[in-house]
Design an enzyme around this catalytic site. Sequence first.
Site, PDB file in Angstrom:
ATOM      1  N   SER A 141      27.561 -16.344  25.122  1.00 18.23           N
ATOM      2  CA  SER A 141      27.613 -15.365  24.689  1.00 18.23           C
ATOM      3  C   SER A 141      28.089 -15.676  22.770  1.00 18.23           C
ATOM      4  O   SER A 141      28.582 -17.065  23.175  1.00 18.23           O
ATOM      5  CB  SER A 141      29.523 -14.517  24.915  1.00 18.23           C
ATOM      6  OG  SER A 141      30.130 -14.028  24.430  1.00 18.23           O
ATOM      7  N   TYR A 165      26.149 -11.438  18.666  1.00 18.22           N
ATOM      8  CA  TYR A 165      27.500 -10.070  17.590  1.00 18.22           C
ATOM      9  C   TYR A 165      27.389 -10.376  16.751  1.00 18.22           C
ATOM     10  O   TYR A 165      27.776 -11.276  15.923  1.00 18.22           O
ATOM     11  CB  TYR A 165      28.489 -10.811  18.744  1.00 18.22           C
ATOM     12  CG  TYR A 165      29.185 -10.712  19.810  1.00 18.22           C
ATOM     13  CD1 TYR A 165      29.416  -8.703  20.115  1.00 18.22           C
ATOM     14  CD2 TYR A 165      30.329 -10.861  20.483  1.00 18.22           C
ATOM     15  CE1 TYR A 165      29.574  -8.918  21.393  1.00 18.22           C
ATOM     16  CE2 TYR A 165      30.661 -10.688  21.680  1.00 18.22           C
ATOM     17  CZ  TYR A 165      30.375  -9.615  22.484  1.00 18.22           C
ATOM     18  OH  TYR A 165      30.302  -9.369  23.349  1.00 18.22           O
ATOM     19  N   THR A 191      23.208  -7.615  20.843  1.00 17.38           N
ATOM     20  CA  THR A 191      24.678  -6.273  21.726  1.00 17.38           C
ATOM     21  C   THR A 191      24.952  -5.602  20.425  1.00 17.38           C
ATOM     22  O   THR A 191      25.310  -5.801  19.505  1.00 17.38           O
ATOM     23  CB  THR A 191      25.407  -6.958  22.149  1.00 17.38           C
ATOM     24  OG1 THR A 191      25.480  -8.433  23.497  1.00 17.38           O
ATOM     25  CG2 THR A 191      26.629  -6.563  22.732  1.00 17.38           C
ATOM     26  N   LYS A 279      21.197  -5.244  23.705  1.00 17.13           N
ATOM     27  CA  LYS A 279      21.960  -5.019  24.609  1.00 17.13           C
ATOM     28  C   LYS A 279      22.615  -3.333  24.364  1.00 17.13           C
ATOM     29  O   LYS A 279      22.789  -3.763  23.277  1.00 17.13           O
ATOM     30  CB  LYS A 279      22.357  -6.364  25.093  1.00 17.13           C
ATOM     31  CG  LYS A 279      23.434  -5.510  26.601  1.00 17.13           C
ATOM     32  CD  LYS A 279      23.867  -7.341  26.433  1.00 17.13           C
ATOM     33  CE  LYS A 279      24.926  -7.284  28.255  1.00 17.13           C
ATOM     34  NZ  LYS A 279      26.130  -6.740  27.350  1.00 17.13           N
ATOM     35  N   HIS A 303      27.964  -1.949  28.505  1.00 22.07           N
ATOM     36  CA  HIS A 303      28.827  -3.154  28.869  1.00 22.07           C
ATOM     37  C   HIS A 303      30.046  -3.374  29.804  1.00 22.07           C
ATOM     38  O   HIS A 303      31.452  -3.905  29.223  1.00 22.07           O
ATOM     39  CB  HIS A 303      29.863  -3.726  27.109  1.00 22.07           C
ATOM     40  CG  HIS A 303      29.771  -4.339  26.065  1.00 22.07           C
ATOM     41  ND1 HIS A 303      29.423  -4.923  25.512  1.00 22.07           N
ATOM     42  CD2 HIS A 303      31.140  -5.637  27.059  1.00 22.07           C
ATOM     43  CE1 HIS A 303      29.677  -5.793  25.313  1.00 22.07           C
ATOM     44  NE2 HIS A 303      30.780  -6.647  25.552  1.00 22.07           N
TER      45      HIS A 303
END
Length: 374
Positions: A141, A165, A191, A279, A303
């Site tokens: 992440s 992100y 994402t 995603k 999510h």
Amino acid sequence: MPDVQPHPEHPEGGKKYGAFQTEIYANGILKNALPTVTTNPNRLEEQAQKYMGVRSYNYVAGGAGERATMDANRLAFRQWKLVPRMLRPTTHRDLRTELFGQKLESPVLIAPIGVQTIFHHDKENGVAEMATEIGIPYILSTASSSSIESVAKSSGDGKRWFQLYWPQDDELTISLLRRAKKSGYTVLVVTLDTWTLGWRPADLDNAYVPFATGIGDQTGFSDPVFRRKFKEKYPDKEIEDDIFAASIEWEQMVFSGAAHTWDQIELLKREWDGPIVLKGIQHVEDAKMAVEAGVQGIIVSNHGGRQLDGAVGSLEVLPEIVEAVGDQITVLFDSGIRTGVDIIKALSLGAKGVLLGSYLTYDPSPLRHLIEYE
């Protein structure tokens, strides 16, 4: 009388997953040793809550709003039923598969879970090591407690993907992608649904967001572009001199409140020469647009119900998305997975791989046992 066909041999390299169950019974009968962690998925969260700090537990267990999306995820799994067939040659199972040219032991991946330092001292590094040991891809992440480079070192020769992100700042985005590529991350997971944090009462009631205190910000704090930009704004300070100010700056870059647009995918394609996976896809038309955008995969995900309250359960929309684009793009699945049966259902409805998320935070050891037996 027809010839009786022998059962096929267990495939070379295949895993004997049922050995974990045998070990549990043997330990109980021979050593009077019971499992430390419950095997009941409906009790796991409750058990974890007893041992986790309030803020840590609420962060991982909490959902958006009244958790209606989380409920929808579980309801979708309950509504699909398995119909067993008998007298089939299923004695030896082979779960090996291939995703984006990578041969995998099973269609299971570890989802990108951030701020893992609030759950255990090993942080993302320990989970990456475990993923390498058991032979499944680890997705790092952006909200990691450890740097991109540090986790890559812990991962060793394991398969690792990088979740982005997506900052609004292109220079920073490019820097993150280049660091990930240099560190051996092979697939980029972007994402789309978290350009701002969801309304999460479990965190709000404790006024807790880990990123505000530097937790989960290591990707940014270790980035040369971010460090330079912080220094330009605060000439007399380094990041380490004012973690709060640095945290706010990083948060504003990755959770800016401004969404990206489809045309901006071109930047990612230009700067990342490997597979790109989007995603957060929940609508057939968005899946079709992902195909048009020229990416290689999508993850049907909400999510885990942490972003939008009242949204559709991910499994509910999976079949129609697979039907629309499954022959043109790799479709993966995330959100609501609790059990092996859930994985079977998602695969049966067309997903090529399944991401395991929050329940691994409560305890990753069952996954290690389930996949390590030869």
